[in-house]
Design an enzyme around this catalytic site. Structure first.
Site, PDB file in Angstrom:
ATOM      1  N   ARG A  22       0.822  -1.220   0.000  1.00  0.00           N
ATOM      2  CA  ARG A  22       0.000   0.000   0.000  1.00  0.00           C
ATOM      3  C   ARG A  22       0.851   1.263   0.000  1.00  0.00           C
ATOM      4  NH1 ARG A  22      -2.041   3.472   3.825  1.00  0.00           N
ATOM      5  NH2 ARG A  22      -1.147   2.260   5.532  1.00  0.00           N
ATOM      6  N   CYS A 160      -7.573  -0.314  11.545  1.00  0.00           N
ATOM      7  CA  CYS A 160      -6.371  -0.907  12.141  1.00  0.00           C
ATOM      8  C   CYS A 160      -6.700  -1.451  13.529  1.00  0.00           C
ATOM      9  CB  CYS A 160      -5.254   0.124  12.202  1.00  0.00           C
ATOM     10  SG  CYS A 160      -4.666   0.630  10.572  1.00  0.00           S
ATOM     11  N   SER A 181      -2.818  -4.054  12.798  1.00  0.00           N
ATOM     12  CA  SER A 181      -1.601  -3.444  12.280  1.00  0.00           C
ATOM     13  C   SER A 181      -1.323  -2.158  13.040  1.00  0.00           C
ATOM     14  CB  SER A 181      -1.775  -3.153  10.783  1.00  0.00           C
ATOM     15  OG  SER A 181      -0.672  -2.443  10.262  1.00  0.00           O
ATOM     16  N   CYS A 182      -0.049  -1.917  13.349  1.00  0.00           N
ATOM     17  CA  CYS A 182       0.265  -0.716  14.119  1.00  0.00           C
ATOM     18  C   CYS A 182       1.588  -0.099  13.690  1.00  0.00           C
ATOM     19  CB  CYS A 182       0.313  -1.038  15.608  1.00  0.00           C
ATOM     20  SG  CYS A 182       0.591   0.412  16.645  1.00  0.00           S
ATOM     21  N   ASP A 183       1.521   1.132  13.228  1.00  0.00           N
ATOM     22  CA  ASP A 183       2.685   1.980  12.992  1.00  0.00           C
ATOM     23  C   ASP A 183       3.135   2.449  14.379  1.00  0.00           C
ATOM     24  OD1 ASP A 183       4.318   4.230  12.656  1.00  0.00           O
ATOM     25  OD2 ASP A 183       3.187   5.032  10.977  1.00  0.00           O
ATOM     26  N   TYR A 223       8.346   1.842  10.111  1.00  0.00           N
ATOM     27  CA  TYR A 223       8.674   2.063   8.698  1.00  0.00           C
ATOM     28  C   TYR A 223      10.157   2.392   8.533  1.00  0.00           C
ATOM     29  CZ  TYR A 223       3.835   1.996   7.030  1.00  0.00           C
ATOM     30  OH  TYR A 223       2.564   1.610   6.688  1.00  0.00           O
ATOM     31  N   SER A 282       2.949   7.577   6.617  1.00  0.00           N
ATOM     32  CA  SER A 282       2.718   6.886   5.344  1.00  0.00           C
ATOM     33  C   SER A 282       1.229   6.766   5.072  1.00  0.00           C
ATOM     34  CB  SER A 282       3.354   5.489   5.373  1.00  0.00           C
ATOM     35  OG  SER A 282       4.757   5.591   5.545  1.00  0.00           O
TER      36      SER A 282
END
Length: 283
Positions: A22, A160, A181-183, A223, A282
């Site tokens: 993505r 998320c 999902s975790c940034d 990231y 992002s």
């Protein structure tokens, strides 16, 4: 703070690089992380190793509680967190279901307050939970979920942090929140605040005592363009003691949250932090 920093160190030392289609970036990734927040003793999990802007996180979740589907409504509450996903996400901009500038589609709070049934009617998941808990009922299915695969194409982003399960033991309310999902440098900062505050608010409006909030993350990642700042700056800093969160005691019902509550009804006491760190975001 200890569990947050331990997760960050674990990702840096044990994580594996995974390509993310993505965003077109690579993420240093670990699978499964479990965090706990002591809401009963008001140990507010606000990041102290960099300045954390907690109001935007609470404002965003208040927008979910209200079922908002437009970035402009979130801005009015005091957060710009949906501006990019609503207006800069290439796939969403090309989606025929998008209804114009700031439209988010059927994401998060829309699913929580108006989940569509096959016959066209909707289910207000949050209302059912509040009604049950207020009566002292826990049917072991007090679950609020934003995860609706049948409508992913109708929204700008899959959720998320997607499911919240409330558990009532005596008169003490607990919460288990699930996140696919975790940034971690950016998103977890928000999500911790939201899990804690959601339990605190739900306990307050249902007349229960707040217990513990459990936060389960499946894919926790940093990231590639965030790694240097995390490893060489944030993880070099010593944390400060956790602050307290004060919530206006006049907030007593779900209707209060839906109508008049603003960020002025929340206050953080005793917060100390290091300087801000501007991590890349992002879309």
């Amino acid at each position: 703070m200890k569990q947050y920093l331990e997760l960050c160190r674990r990702i840096v030392s044990e994580g594996e690089w995974v390509a993310n289609e993505r965003t077109g970036k690579h993420c240093l990734t670990v699978i499964n992380a479990d965090l706990e927040y002591d809401v009963a003793n008001n140990q507010f999990p606000l990041i102290t190793t960099r300045k954390s802007y907690w109001k935007a996180a609470i404002a965003e979740f208040l927008g979910y509680i209200r079922g908002y589907d437009n970035a402009a409504d979130f801005r009015a509450l005091g957060t710009k967190t949906w501006d990019a996903n609503a207006n800069e996400n290439a796939a969403w901009l090309a989606n025929p279901h998008r209804r114009g500038v700031d439209d988010m589609g059927r994401v998060y709070g829309v699913q929580g307050r108006a989940w569509r049934k096959p016959n066209g009617e909707t289910i207000d998941q949050l209302r059912k939970i509040v009604n049950n808990l207020t009566k002292g009922i826990d049917d072991r299915g007090e679950i609020l979920t934003f995860f609706n695969p049948g409508e992913f194409d109708l929204g700008c982003l899959r959720p998320c942090m997607h499911t919240h399960t409330f558990s009532l033991v005596g008169d003490t309310l607990h919460l288990t929140s699930y996140q696919r999902s975790c940034d971690v440098p950016l998103g977890l900062n928000f999500n911790q605040i939201q899990v804690f505050t959601f339990l605190a608010l739900m306990a307050q409006i249902t007349g229960k005592k707040a217990g513990k909030a459990y936060h389960k993350i499946v894919n926790a990642h940093i990231y590639e363009d965030q790694l240097e700042l995390m490893r060489d700056v944030q993880l070099k800093r010593e944390p400060f003691p956790l602050p307290k969160l004060e919530i206006n005691p006049d907030i007593k019902t779900l209707e209060d949250l839906e109508t008049w509550v603003t960020m002025d009804d929340f206050k953080v006491v005793g917060y100390q932090s290091h300087e801000p760190i501007k991590y890349p975001f992002s879309v």
